[in-house]
Design an enzyme around this catalytic site. Structure first.
Site, PDB file in Angstrom:
ATOM      1  N   GLY A   2       1.473   1.779  -2.572  1.00 35.34           N
ATOM      2  CA  GLY A   2       1.641   1.147  -1.265  1.00 35.34           C
ATOM      3  C   GLY A   2       1.247   2.049  -0.110  1.00 35.34           C
ATOM      4  O   GLY A   2       0.828   1.565   0.949  1.00 35.34           O
ATOM      5  N   ALA A  57       5.198   2.081  -2.671  1.00 38.55           N
ATOM      6  CA  ALA A  57       6.345   1.188  -2.520  1.00 38.55           C
ATOM      7  C   ALA A  57       7.512   1.855  -3.238  1.00 38.55           C
ATOM      8  O   ALA A  57       7.316   2.669  -4.147  1.00 38.55           O
ATOM      9  CB  ALA A  57       6.024  -0.165  -3.127  1.00 38.55           C
ATOM     10  N   GLU A  84      -0.204   2.044  -9.905  1.00 38.81           N
ATOM     11  CA  GLU A  84       0.734   0.980 -10.272  1.00 38.81           C
ATOM     12  C   GLU A  84       0.737   0.656 -11.758  1.00 38.81           C
ATOM     13  O   GLU A  84       1.782   0.340 -12.334  1.00 38.81           O
ATOM     14  CB  GLU A  84       0.438  -0.305  -9.467  1.00 38.81           C
ATOM     15  CG  GLU A  84       0.969  -0.280  -8.049  1.00 38.81           C
ATOM     16  CD  GLU A  84       0.037   0.402  -7.049  1.00 38.81           C
ATOM     17  OE1 GLU A  84      -0.910   1.103  -7.480  1.00 38.81           O
ATOM     18  OE2 GLU A  84       0.262   0.234  -5.844  1.00 38.81           O
ATOM     19  N   GLU A 129      -2.370   1.763   0.110  1.00 42.37           N
ATOM     20  CA  GLU A 129      -2.664   0.423   0.642  1.00 42.37           C
ATOM     21  C   GLU A 129      -2.449   0.390   2.158  1.00 42.37           C
ATOM     22  O   GLU A 129      -3.219  -0.229   2.888  1.00 42.37           O
ATOM     23  CB  GLU A 129      -1.776  -0.609  -0.060  1.00 42.37           C
ATOM     24  CG  GLU A 129      -2.150  -0.747  -1.537  1.00 42.37           C
ATOM     25  CD  GLU A 129      -1.173  -1.604  -2.319  1.00 42.37           C
ATOM     26  OE1 GLU A 129       0.017  -1.235  -2.390  1.00 42.37           O
ATOM     27  OE2 GLU A 129      -1.592  -2.646  -2.835  1.00 42.37           O
TER      28      GLU A 129
END
Ligand code: DAK
Length: 257
Positions: free
Chosen positions: A110, A65, A133, A113
Site C-alpha cells: 500500500g 497496508a 502482497e 501504491e
C-alpha cells in the site's frame, strides 16, 4: 485533526507526513481516514499549490497496508477497505495541487501504491519499492496492479507482483517508477525546490494540465487531443493567461493570481 498525519503549511502549500513510525507508517483505516480529511481540506485551499507527502522516521515512507488489521478481515470488509483506500489514492489525481511523494524509505504494498498515486515521486537512495502482497496470500488492493503497469509496463509489473521482490531507488529510476533520486539528507530540500518552481507558475493552468494528462492517458489520441483543446480554450477565460503573456512581452516576471 489527529496525530497520524502531520500537516505543516508552507509558502508553496503543505508538507504532509504519515506519522506512525513505530509501525513503519503502515496504512490502517484511521490513517487513510485522516489522510483523506487532510487532502480534502488542502484541496479546498486555493493557496495550496503543492503537497509533499512523506513518511516520518528514517526507515519508511509506508511499509504497506496494516497487516495486523487486514488479517481478520472478511471478504466483504476487504472489499470495503480496498475501495476506501483506492478512493483516497484516486483523490490525489483529482486535486488541483501537484502532489509530490518524497519517498524516504520503504514504499511497500500500500505504501508503494500511495507513492504511485502521487503525481511525482522523488526517492532517497534509501528507498525500497515493492508489492509483496502475494507473499501474504493476497494481491495489491489499492490500485497497485493498475498503476504499476501503467508506470513501468506490464512485463516489469508482472515480475514485481509475482516475485514480491524489492527494487532500490536506482532501479526504480531506470524503470520510470520515480522521477529523481537524491541523498537522504537532501530529499526534502530537492522536493521543496521543485515545489517552489511549481508554485511560481499558474496554479489554474497546472490544474488543467494535470487533468489533461491524466484524462488523456486513458483515451485514444484523437479524443485526448479534443479534450486538451477544450481545456486549452478554458485557460483563456482566466486572468493568468493575459498576465503570463503580458509579462513575457513586457520582459518581466509574471505574477499569477
Ligand atoms: N503492517 C503492520 N505493521 C507493520 C507493517 C505492515 N505492513 N510493516 C511493518 N510493520 C511493523 C512491524 O510489525 C514492526 O512492529 P513491532 O513488531 O515493532 O510491533 C514494526 O513495524 C517494525 O517492523 P520490522 O521490525 O519488521 O522492521 P524491519 O526493519 O526488520 O523490516 C520491513 C522492515 C519493511 C522489511 C518489514 O517490516 C516488512 O516486511 N514489512 C511488511 C511489508 C509488507 O509486506 N508490506 C505489504 C503489506 S500488504 C487489499 C487492500 C490493500 C492491500 C491488499 C489488499 N484489499 C483489501 C483487497 C495492500 C496490501 C499490503 O500493503
Amino acid at each position: 485533526m489527529g496525530s497520524l498525519i502531520l500537516t505543516e503549511q508552507k509558502e508553496w502549500g503543505a508538507l504532509v507526513t504519515l506519522n506512525r513510525p513505530k509501525a513503519l507508517n503502515a496504512l490502517n483505516t484511521d490513517v487513510l481516514r485522516e489522510l483523506d480529511d487532510v487532502l480534502t481540506q488542502l484541496n479546498a485551499q486555493k493557496e495550496t499549490q503543492v503537497v509533499i507527502l512523506t513518511g516520518s522516521g528514517e526507515k519508511a515512507f509506508a511499509a504497506g497496508a496494516d497487516i495486523a488489521a487486514m488479517r481478520e478481515m472478511t471478504p466483504g470488509e476487504a472489499r470495503q477497505f480496498s475501495a476506501y483506500g483506492q478512493a483516497v489514492m484516486t483523490r490525489i489525481a483529482g486535486m488541483r495541487a501537484m502532489v509530490i511523494a518524497a519517498v524516504n524509505g520503504y514504499a511497500l504494498g500500500g505504501g508503494c501504491e500511495l507513492a504511485m498515486a502521487c503525481d511525482i515521486r522523488i526517492a532517497s537512495t534509501r528507498a525500497k519499492f515493492g508489492i509483496p502482497e502475494v507473499t501474504l496470500g493476497v494481491i495489491p488492493g489499492f490500485g497497485g496492479t493498475q498503476r504499476l503497469s501503467r508506470l513501468i509496463g506490464v512485463g516489469r509489473a508482472l515480475e514485481m507482483m509475482a516475485t514480491g521482490g524489492q527494487i532500490n531507488a536506482e532501479e526504480a529510476l531506470r524503470m520510470g517508477l520515480v522521477n529523481h533520486v537524491t541523498e537522504p539528507e537532501e530529499l526534502l530540500e530537492v522536493c521543496e525546490a521543485m515545489a517552489r518552481k511549481i508554485a511560481a507558475n499558474s496554479a489554474g493552468a497546472i490544474a488543467l494540465g494535470k487533468q489533461s494528462i491524466y484524462a488523456g492517458s486513458e483515451m485514444d489520441l484523437n479524443r485526448g487531443l479534443a479534450h486538451e483543446a477544450g481545456l486549452f480554450a478554458l485557460t483563456f477565460a482566466h486572468p493568468d493567461q493575459r498576465e503570463g503573456m503580458d509579462a513575457f512581452l513586457e520582459k518581466r516576471k509574471a505574477v499569477f493570481k
